[in-house]
Scaffold this active site. Structure first.
Site, PDB file in Angstrom:
ATOM      1  N   ILE A  12       0.830  -1.208   0.000  1.00 15.16           N
ATOM      2  CA  ILE A  12       0.000   0.000   0.000  1.00 15.16           C
ATOM      3  C   ILE A  12       0.867   1.261   0.000  1.00 15.16           C
ATOM      4  O   ILE A  12       0.612   2.220  -0.725  1.00 15.16           O
ATOM      5  CB  ILE A  12      -0.979  -0.035   1.194  1.00 15.16           C
ATOM      6  N   ASP A  30      11.694   2.426   4.908  1.00 18.91           N
ATOM      7  CA  ASP A  30      11.329   1.006   4.930  1.00 18.91           C
ATOM      8  C   ASP A  30      12.548   0.191   5.338  1.00 18.91           C
ATOM      9  O   ASP A  30      13.679   0.528   4.993  1.00 18.91           O
ATOM     10  CB  ASP A  30      10.831   0.542   3.549  1.00 18.91           C
ATOM     11  N   ASN A  42       6.976 -17.379   6.557  1.00 16.79           N
ATOM     12  CA  ASN A  42       6.874 -16.136   5.778  1.00 16.79           C
ATOM     13  C   ASN A  42       7.971 -15.155   6.190  1.00 16.79           C
ATOM     14  O   ASN A  42       8.373 -15.111   7.354  1.00 16.79           O
ATOM     15  CB  ASN A  42       5.516 -15.474   6.013  1.00 16.79           C
ATOM     16  N   SER A 125      -6.714  -2.054  10.806  1.00 16.03           N
ATOM     17  CA  SER A 125      -7.123  -3.239  10.060  1.00 16.03           C
ATOM     18  C   SER A 125      -8.502  -3.727  10.500  1.00 16.03           C
ATOM     19  O   SER A 125      -8.856  -3.647  11.682  1.00 16.03           O
ATOM     20  CB  SER A 125      -6.097  -4.344  10.316  1.00 16.03           C
ATOM     21  N   TYR A 148      -1.649  -9.836  15.747  1.00 14.29           N
ATOM     22  CA  TYR A 148      -1.585  -8.745  14.768  1.00 14.29           C
ATOM     23  C   TYR A 148      -2.776  -7.805  14.962  1.00 14.29           C
ATOM     24  O   TYR A 148      -2.624  -6.579  15.067  1.00 14.29           O
ATOM     25  CB  TYR A 148      -1.579  -9.329  13.348  1.00 14.29           C
ATOM     26  N   LYS A 152      -3.114  -3.716  16.311  1.00 17.43           N
ATOM     27  CA  LYS A 152      -3.797  -2.607  15.635  1.00 17.43           C
ATOM     28  C   LYS A 152      -4.819  -1.946  16.570  1.00 17.43           C
ATOM     29  O   LYS A 152      -4.956  -0.724  16.593  1.00 17.43           O
ATOM     30  CB  LYS A 152      -4.486  -3.123  14.357  1.00 17.43           C
ATOM     31  N   LYS A 184       4.271  -9.776  -1.537  1.00 21.64           N
ATOM     32  CA  LYS A 184       3.826 -10.278  -0.233  1.00 21.64           C
ATOM     33  C   LYS A 184       3.738 -11.806  -0.233  1.00 21.64           C
ATOM     34  O   LYS A 184       3.476 -12.411   0.808  1.00 21.64           O
ATOM     35  CB  LYS A 184       2.460  -9.679   0.136  1.00 21.64           C
ATOM     36  N   PHE A 207     -10.191 -23.092   0.662  1.00 25.18           N
ATOM     37  CA  PHE A 207     -10.427 -23.688   1.978  1.00 25.18           C
ATOM     38  C   PHE A 207     -11.843 -24.261   2.017  1.00 25.18           C
ATOM     39  O   PHE A 207     -12.756 -23.697   1.393  1.00 25.18           O
ATOM     40  CB  PHE A 207     -10.302 -22.640   3.092  1.00 25.18           C
ATOM     41  N   GLU A 208     -12.000 -25.339   2.790  1.00 23.18           N
ATOM     42  CA  GLU A 208     -13.346 -25.912   2.896  1.00 23.18           C
ATOM     43  C   GLU A 208     -14.314 -24.837   3.422  1.00 23.18           C
ATOM     44  O   GLU A 208     -13.946 -24.012   4.245  1.00 23.18           O
ATOM     45  CB  GLU A 208     -13.330 -27.145   3.820  1.00 23.18           C
ATOM     46  N   GLY A 209     -15.512 -24.860   2.896  1.00 22.33           N
ATOM     47  CA  GLY A 209     -16.527 -23.868   3.303  1.00 22.33           C
ATOM     48  C   GLY A 209     -16.356 -22.507   2.643  1.00 22.33           C
ATOM     49  O   GLY A 209     -16.973 -21.527   3.074  1.00 22.33           O
ATOM     50  N   TYR A 276      -9.742 -17.563  12.465  1.00 15.93           N
ATOM     51  CA  TYR A 276     -10.176 -17.036  11.170  1.00 15.93           C
ATOM     52  C   TYR A 276     -11.400 -16.152  11.326  1.00 15.93           C
ATOM     53  O   TYR A 276     -12.240 -16.372  12.200  1.00 15.93           O
ATOM     54  CB  TYR A 276     -10.527 -18.234  10.282  1.00 15.93           C
TER      55      TYR A 276
HETATM   56  N1  LIG Z   1      -3.003  -5.371   2.602  1.00 17.80           N
HETATM   57  C1  LIG Z   1      -4.077  -5.501   3.364  1.00 17.80           C
HETATM   58  O1  LIG Z   1      -5.070  -6.160   2.962  1.00 17.80           O
HETATM   59  C2  LIG Z   1      -4.152  -4.851   4.712  1.00 17.80           C
HETATM   60  C3  LIG Z   1      -5.327  -4.996   5.462  1.00 17.80           C
HETATM   61  C4  LIG Z   1      -5.403  -4.390   6.720  1.00 17.80           C
HETATM   62  C5  LIG Z   1      -4.352  -3.635   7.188  1.00 17.80           C
HETATM   63  N2  LIG Z   1      -3.207  -3.516   6.460  1.00 17.80           N
HETATM   64  C6  LIG Z   1      -2.121  -2.694   7.013  1.00 17.80           C
HETATM   65  O2  LIG Z   1      -1.727  -1.761   6.045  1.00 17.80           O
HETATM   66  C7  LIG Z   1      -0.334  -1.487   6.145  1.00 17.80           C
HETATM   67  C8  LIG Z   1       0.339  -1.766   4.828  1.00 17.80           C
HETATM   68  O3  LIG Z   1       0.078  -3.115   4.482  1.00 17.80           O
HETATM   69  P1  LIG Z   1       0.703  -3.797   3.199  1.00 17.80           P
HETATM   70  O4  LIG Z   1      -0.288  -4.769   2.709  1.00 17.80           O
HETATM   71  O5  LIG Z   1       1.237  -2.759   2.312  1.00 17.80           O
HETATM   72  O6  LIG Z   1       1.876  -4.636   3.886  1.00 17.80           O
HETATM   73  P2  LIG Z   1       3.417  -4.792   3.488  1.00 17.80           P
HETATM   74  O7  LIG Z   1       3.952  -5.837   4.376  1.00 17.80           O
HETATM   75  O8  LIG Z   1       3.521  -4.966   2.006  1.00 17.80           O
HETATM   76  O9  LIG Z   1       4.040  -3.383   3.868  1.00 17.80           O
HETATM   77  C9  LIG Z   1       4.581  -3.097   5.125  1.00 17.80           C
HETATM   78  C10 LIG Z   1       5.962  -2.514   4.917  1.00 17.80           C
HETATM   79  O10 LIG Z   1       6.509  -2.188   6.194  1.00 17.80           O
HETATM   80  C11 LIG Z   1       7.883  -2.519   6.175  1.00 17.80           C
HETATM   81  N3  LIG Z   1       8.325  -2.732   7.556  1.00 17.80           N
HETATM   82  C12 LIG Z   1       8.003  -3.760   8.374  1.00 17.80           C
HETATM   83  N4  LIG Z   1       8.581  -3.615   9.560  1.00 17.80           N
HETATM   84  C13 LIG Z   1       9.304  -2.465   9.517  1.00 17.80           C
HETATM   85  C14 LIG Z   1      10.130  -1.775  10.438  1.00 17.80           C
HETATM   86  N5  LIG Z   1      10.336  -2.245  11.665  1.00 17.80           N
HETATM   87  N6  LIG Z   1      10.716  -0.619  10.048  1.00 17.80           N
HETATM   88  C15 LIG Z   1      10.507  -0.123   8.797  1.00 17.80           C
HETATM   89  N7  LIG Z   1       9.733  -0.740   7.879  1.00 17.80           N
HETATM   90  C16 LIG Z   1       9.139  -1.892   8.239  1.00 17.80           C
HETATM   91  C17 LIG Z   1       7.978  -3.768   5.322  1.00 17.80           C
HETATM   92  O11 LIG Z   1       9.279  -3.956   4.782  1.00 17.80           O
HETATM   93  C18 LIG Z   1       6.940  -3.496   4.257  1.00 17.80           C
HETATM   94  O12 LIG Z   1       7.517  -2.885   3.125  1.00 17.80           O
HETATM   95  C19 LIG Z   1       0.177  -2.367   7.282  1.00 17.80           C
HETATM   96  O13 LIG Z   1       0.188  -1.591   8.455  1.00 17.80           O
HETATM   97  C20 LIG Z   1      -0.870  -3.452   7.369  1.00 17.80           C
HETATM   98  O14 LIG Z   1      -0.929  -4.011   8.665  1.00 17.80           O
HETATM   99  C21 LIG Z   1      -3.093  -4.096   5.235  1.00 17.80           C
END
Ligand SMILES: NC(=O)c1ccc[n+]([C@@H]2O[C@H](COP(=O)([O-])OP(=O)(O)OC[C@H]3O[C@@H](n4cnc5c(N)ncnc54)[C@H](O)[C@@H]3O)[C@@H](O)[C@H]2O)c1
Length: 319
Positions: A12, A30, A42, A125, A148, A152, A184, A207-209, A276
């Site tokens: 994002i 980053d 992961n 989130s 997680y 948040k 990701k 996944f089932e269901g 879940y």
């Molecule tokens: N993608 C989704 O569906 C979703 C849904 C709900 C919330 N979010 C939240 O949105 C935000 C962005 O999500 P995303 O999907 O882009 O995830 P992402 O993992 O692609 O991006 C997170 C970035 O943070 C960096 N990072 C992690 N730890 C760090 C640290 N200690 N110092 C500096 N950088 C660090 C990672 O290298 C990564 O580039 C996150 O806070 C995530 O929890 C995402």
């Protein structure tokens, strides 16, 4: 404007940076990916240089927990901070590490935003809702099912203590999909994962269901608009979804239709079934000037050429 984006090499954050870079001065912070993995296999950090191939602003590689990184952020004097950096893996379970990265760093960022009078827009989130009744509204029935989600919710609670001192807006993203998520890996959206299974001529694995597991899928372009809307919103927490719940089976069906296939599905056990969420759906609030533009069908159509490009150019050489 001078804009700081933490986590800007991730999904994002990178899309926000690319969208905003023409008219603004941008600093991305980053940590970038290394070799460290969680127990689930992961990677701990998902930032990838290929998300930023077209980025023209400044990139600093640093951990948001480090003093040096804080100093770089302060010296940049941002007017706006979009805070996306986090351990974003909902299936990781190292409580100490997840809370340290997601929650402790946030207090420093709040202090920085107060000191610099910068607006702080941060990623929360929909996972905070757990099994709260759909459609889900901020302040009703939140009950995180994993650490997680708990991190948040604690971030949001912390932010409320400073509403009188700074512009602090939390965005509860639902299931985001779109350009920028490929790196990701297993934590990318099921839209991308099903599509690549289909393009590999394999039956999509559900996944089932899965015909009864509902998610609110929200397209990345809508998420960017929500972040912009947050600049003029009152301090608070807002849902960022499409407002509609769809099943994983429907996602696979739409993709099969778009890709012209008719595979039967491989049904597999859900290894996360105890933690879940079975039905998420955002209630879109009147007090937040955000209106999603993309239905699931429209988002998938818009994304499809990128899905195919990724399959051709990246999925085999994925690092
Ligand atoms: N993608 C989704 O569906 C979703 C849904 C709900 C919330 N979010 C939240 O949105 C935000 C962005 O999500 P995303 O999907 O882009 O995830 P992402 O993992 O692609 O991006 C997170 C970035 O943070 C960096 N990072 C992690 N730890 C760090 C640290 N200690 N110092 C500096 N950088 C660090 C990672 O290298 C990564 O580039 C996150 O806070 C995530 O929890 C995402």
């Amino acid at each position: 404007m001078r804009i700081l984006i933490t986590g800007g090499a991730g999904f994002i954050g990178s899309q926000l940076a690319l969208f905003l870079q023409d008219k603004n001065e941008i600093l991305i912070i980053d940590k970038m990916r290394g070799k460290e993995s969680f127990e689930n296999g992961n990677l701990q950090c998902l930032g990838h240089f290929k998300n930023l191939l077209e980025f023209k602003g400044e990139l600093f590689i640093g951990d948001i927990l480090d003093e040096k990184t804080l100093r770089i952020m302060r010296e940049f004097k941002p007017e706006v901070i979009f805070h996306q950096a986090a351990i974003s893996d909902t299936t990781a379970n190292n409580q100490n590490q997840i809370l340290n990265v997601n929650l402790n760093s946030f207090k420093d960022l709040i202090k920085l935003s107060i000191e610099l009078n910068a607006k702080l827009i941060y990623a929360s989130s929909a996972s905070v809702y757990g099994d709260a009744k759909s459609p889900q509204s901020v302040g009703f029935g939140e009950k995180p099912k994993n650490v997680y989600a708990f991190s948040k919710l604690m971030m949001e609670n912390l932010a409320t203590k400073f509403y009188d001192k700074a512009h602090l807006v939390g965005l509860r993203y639902f299931n985001v999909y779109g350009k920028g998520e490929f790196f990701k890996g297993k934590t990318s959206s099921m839209i991308l994962q099903f599509a690549h299974q289909i393009l590999s001529a394999k039956a999509p694995r559900l996944f089932e269901g899965s015909d009864k597991i509902y998610r609110d899928f929200v397209y990345i372009k809508d998420v960017i608009n929500a972040n912009l809307a947050a600049l003029n919103a009152k301090s608070g927490v807002y849902n960022v979804g499409s407002g509609v719940a769809r099943t994983f089976k429907e996602v696979a069906d739409i993709l099969q239709k778009e890709l012209g296939t008719n595979y039967s599905y491989e049904i597999i056990p859900n290894p996360y079934k105890n933690a879940y969420q079975y039905h998420t759906q955002a209630k879109l609030e009147q007090n937040f000037a955000y209106t999603p533009q993309f239905s699931l069908e429209e988002g998938i159509k818009d994304y499809l050429s990128e899905i195919k490009r990724l399959f051709e150019e990246e999925s085999k050489a994925h690092v």
